[in-house]
Design a protein around this motif. Structure first.
Motif, PDB file in Angstrom:
ATOM      1  N   ILE A  75      -6.451   0.386 -19.777  1.00 42.96           N
ATOM      2  CA  ILE A  75      -6.471   1.479 -18.800  1.00 42.96           C
ATOM      3  C   ILE A  75      -5.182   2.291 -18.847  1.00 42.96           C
ATOM      4  CG2 ILE A  75      -6.392   1.956 -16.317  1.00 42.96           C
ATOM      5  CD1 ILE A  75      -8.180  -0.484 -15.860  1.00 42.96           C
ATOM      6  N   GLY A  78      -4.652   5.416 -16.596  1.00 43.89           N
ATOM      7  CA  GLY A  78      -5.970   5.838 -16.110  1.00 43.89           C
ATOM      8  C   GLY A  78      -6.539   7.102 -16.720  1.00 43.89           C
ATOM      9  N   LEU A  81      -9.935   6.702 -18.412  1.00 42.51           N
ATOM     10  CA  LEU A  81     -10.985   6.401 -17.418  1.00 42.51           C
ATOM     11  C   LEU A  81     -11.441   7.685 -16.733  1.00 42.51           C
ATOM     12  CD1 LEU A  81      -9.756   3.265 -15.400  1.00 42.51           C
ATOM     13  CD2 LEU A  81     -11.314   3.346 -17.344  1.00 42.51           C
ATOM     14  N   GLY A 109     -13.174  -0.181 -15.991  1.00 46.13           N
ATOM     15  CA  GLY A 109     -11.945  -0.284 -16.776  1.00 46.13           C
ATOM     16  C   GLY A 109     -11.308  -1.656 -16.614  1.00 46.13           C
ATOM     17  N   ASP A 111      -7.899  -4.013 -17.553  1.00 44.40           N
ATOM     18  CA  ASP A 111      -6.526  -4.046 -18.079  1.00 44.40           C
ATOM     19  C   ASP A 111      -5.837  -5.310 -17.566  1.00 44.40           C
ATOM     20  OD1 ASP A 111      -4.551  -1.534 -19.311  1.00 44.40           O
ATOM     21  OD2 ASP A 111      -3.585  -3.370 -18.565  1.00 44.40           O
ATOM     22  N   ILE A 114      -2.502  -3.852 -14.348  1.00 46.62           N
ATOM     23  CA  ILE A 114      -2.696  -2.580 -13.632  1.00 46.62           C
ATOM     24  C   ILE A 114      -1.557  -2.462 -12.628  1.00 46.62           C
ATOM     25  CG2 ILE A 114      -4.288  -1.131 -12.320  1.00 46.62           C
ATOM     26  CD1 ILE A 114      -6.590  -2.934 -13.260  1.00 46.62           C
ATOM     27  N   ARG A 119      -2.691   1.935 -10.072  1.00 40.28           N
ATOM     28  CA  ARG A 119      -3.914   1.644  -9.308  1.00 40.28           C
ATOM     29  C   ARG A 119      -4.055   2.630  -8.139  1.00 40.28           C
ATOM     30  NH1 ARG A 119      -7.543  -2.458  -8.163  1.00 40.28           N
ATOM     31  NH2 ARG A 119      -6.600  -3.930  -9.625  1.00 40.28           N
ATOM     32  N   GLU A 123      -7.030   5.202  -7.687  1.00 40.43           N
ATOM     33  CA  GLU A 123      -7.904   5.058  -6.510  1.00 40.43           C
ATOM     34  C   GLU A 123      -7.877   6.296  -5.607  1.00 40.43           C
ATOM     35  OE1 GLU A 123      -8.085   0.194  -6.394  1.00 40.43           O
ATOM     36  OE2 GLU A 123      -6.813   1.186  -4.925  1.00 40.43           O
ATOM     37  N   LEU A 133     -12.131  -0.883 -11.275  1.00 39.14           N
ATOM     38  CA  LEU A 133     -10.988  -1.467 -11.987  1.00 39.14           C
ATOM     39  C   LEU A 133     -11.105  -2.988 -11.994  1.00 39.14           C
ATOM     40  CD1 LEU A 133      -8.113   0.696 -10.425  1.00 39.14           C
ATOM     41  CD2 LEU A 133      -9.297   1.069 -12.593  1.00 39.14           C
ATOM     42  N   GLN A 135      -8.907  -6.343 -13.227  1.00 36.79           N
ATOM     43  CA  GLN A 135      -7.608  -6.768 -13.763  1.00 36.79           C
ATOM     44  C   GLN A 135      -7.702  -8.140 -14.405  1.00 36.79           C
ATOM     45  OE1 GLN A 135      -4.079  -5.662 -11.942  1.00 36.79           O
ATOM     46  NE2 GLN A 135      -2.898  -7.406 -12.651  1.00 36.79           N
TER      47      GLN A 135
END
Ligand SMILES: C[S@@+](CC[C@H](N)C(=O)[O-])C[C@H]1O[C@@H](n2cnc3c(N)ncnc32)[C@H](O)[C@@H]1O
Length: 253
Positions: A75, A78, A81, A109, A111, A114, A119, A123, A133, A135
């Motif tokens: 990610i 981001g 994404l 996604g 990762d 994150i 994040r 978000e 997401l 993690q």
């Protein structure tokens, strides 16, 4: 008189066979990688670690496959994404204008790391509701199961791999995520071009390199029984010439 697409195909074939042009493209890849050029761009407000050509590449793959779900490993901040979500949103909006119904599409996604500020920014993005997401390491069985549960019974699934670029990691990712890919859809493996990169072309020391790259993994995966359903597709790459994902598009029959 040949139509536009015939002319375009001829241009692409000519350029693909043009050794000095291909060398210039490889030289650009090398020079830009040495200067961390891939780190300076953004898509809809989020930093994206891609060459501009690969943004075009990603758009063509999504348009061709029109997935309901895109699974992405890697990610970072981001950007990729948000790129995927923005194209899925456009597909859904177009369908809604045409038919009056809107398909709920999403991007998942994964990762291992994150960062809280990343994040929070993802978000807070206007497309955040299309993004899930996850993690953890993309090859951890618990994470793979979580992704499978998120994908559910989606009709069309596309996978992008852009996390740890060692052969072993990508090989495990290919085995884990290939079964999610629906016929006619694809896995897009990023940074396969590492296989052809000069050993010293990375700014910082990395565990991957020629012989231990995403392309090494792709070739090993295609030799497996579960790889037999997939084939390399060079049709977009031949037009782009510059991509970090050399031989990285694997289409499922
Ligand atoms: C090249 S960046 C991803 C770039 C992003 N796709 C973009 O286009 O902006 C690679 C990411 O992979 C993540 N990563 C490294 N090892 C991983 C692993 N084992 N599982 C999941 N993600 C991993 C790193 O934390 C990093 O954020």
């Amino acid at each position: 008189m040949p139509d536009f697409f015939e002319k375009r195909a001829a241009i692409a074939e000519r350029n693909w066979a043009d050794a000095p042009l291909r060398q210039a493209a490889a030289d650009w890849q090398d020079a830009s990688r040495r200067r961390d050029y891939q780190y300076v761009l953004e898509w809809m407000g989020r930093p994206i670690i891609q060459d501009p050509q690969d943004v075009c590449y990603i758009q063509e793959i999504i348009w061709r496959t029109r997935p309901d779900v895109i699974v992405e490993t890697g990610i970072a901040r981001g950007g990729s994404l948000v790129l995927s979500a923005s194209i899925l949103a456009a597909l859904s909006q177009g369908e809604w204008l045409e038919t009056g119904t809107m398909k709920a599409r999403k991007v998942i996604g994964v990762d291992i790391d994150i960062r809280p500020h990343n994040r929070a920014a993802i978000e807070a993005h206007p497309l955040a509701k299309m993004i899930t997401l996850v993690q953890g390491s993309s090859i951890d069985q618990g994470i793979v199961d979580q992704v499978k549960a998120e994908v559910g019974a989606a009709e069309r699934v596309l996978v992008f791999l852009d996390s740890n670029h060692t052969r072993d990691h990508v090989f495990e990712e290919l085995k884990a995520y290939a079964p999610l890919v629906t016929p006619g859809s694809a896995i897009f493996v990023m940074d396969t071009g590492i296989e052809y990169a000069k050993e010293d072309s990375f700014q910082t020391s990395r565990p991957w390199g020629p012989g231990n790259s995403p392309l090494t993994a792709v070739n090993d995966f295609l030799a497996l029984p579960e790889g037999k359903d997939f084939a390399k597709d060079l049709s977009i790459e031949k037009r782009l010439l510059i991509t970090c994902a050399t031989e990285g598009l694997l289409v499922r029959r």
